[in-house]
Design a protein around this motif. Sequence first.
Motif, short mmCIF file in Angstrom:
data_model
loop_
_atom_site.label_atom_id
_atom_site.label_comp_id
_atom_site.label_asym_id
_atom_site.label_seq_id
_atom_site.Cartn_x
_atom_site.Cartn_y
_atom_site.Cartn_z
N VAL A 26 22.77 -8.71 52.19
CA VAL A 26 23.71 -9.92 52.60
C VAL A 26 22.54 -11.11 52.46
N ASP A 27 23.13 -12.43 52.68
CA ASP A 27 22.38 -13.44 52.99
C ASP A 27 21.67 -13.51 54.48
N LYS A 29 21.57 -15.86 56.31
CA LYS A 29 22.44 -16.82 57.24
C LYS A 29 23.44 -15.88 57.98
N SER A 30 23.96 -14.94 57.15
CA SER A 30 24.95 -13.88 57.80
C SER A 30 24.18 -13.18 58.82
N ARG A 33 24.23 -15.22 61.80
CA ARG A 33 25.49 -15.29 62.73
C ARG A 33 25.71 -14.21 63.20
N TRP A 34 25.24 -13.02 62.83
CA TRP A 34 25.29 -11.75 63.82
C TRP A 34 24.55 -11.86 64.93
N ARG A 39 28.85 -12.52 65.55
CA ARG A 39 29.77 -12.43 64.43
C ARG A 39 29.61 -11.05 64.28
N PRO A 41 30.25 -8.09 61.10
CA PRO A 41 30.16 -8.12 59.84
C PRO A 41 31.35 -7.12 59.34
N THR A 45 29.26 -3.25 55.63
CA THR A 45 27.89 -3.83 55.76
C THR A 45 27.42 -3.56 57.32
#
Length: 246
Positions: A26-27, A29-30, A33-34, A39, A41, A45
């Motif tokens: 993943v990126d 940035k993802s 965010r987690w 956040r 996923p 993931t």
Amino acid sequence: MRNERLRATMASAGWTHSTLAEATGVDPKSVERWVNLGRTPRRVTALRAAETLGEDVHALWPALRQARAARAVSPELVALYDRRADLPVSVFVDLLAVAREQIDVLVYAAVFLHEAYPRLNDLLRERAAEGCAVRIAVGDADSENIQQRGTEEKFGHGIESRCRLALLHYRPLLDVPGIEVRTHGTTLYNSLYRADDQALVNAHVWGVNAYGAPVWHLRRNGDGGIFDTYAESFNAVWDTAQPVER
């Protein structure tokens, strides 16, 4: 809200946003965010990230347990793929490579494995040498069920020739301790690729070649689940299969 459990797990194991992102595909940035926004996923993931971190996925993202219950998704389902062709062969190879106790393969031919990964026999030898029991069941080209399958796939005699080719690929393993190769003539509803408590199940769809049919990745989660259903199915076919003579 920050995901403190995930942040602490990453910190203690030395994972950064970038390295975990690379490991899970993943990126960065993802991952940020987690951690910082809490956040959750996607399930596939999340499972990959939890396995990478050596954590229980629901400890990191409790919301996944609620989402799974709401969707009535089996806890043994790791991933679902639209077509076998969507999976790189490395997915199958990596699964077999981590087996320590048992490898079971039930197919008609699946020559794509040897064609895309010529070291497959070497991998199976290595697993067997370390005490892993390997059982390979390929289709009997003279079986009426396999000939019928060729008609249904509109490949004619193609599947029969692929069964013979598969057997040629596996013949060098016949004298290897810990490896058994048999042929079967059953109506095959699914091709199975098992490594210990994980399995890739390639569904068979009438009129569709196996590469165009779905695959689900299972991980055993207690007795009597979907995984055990397929494991028992393999055993039933294996009991009817014929050992290959050199």
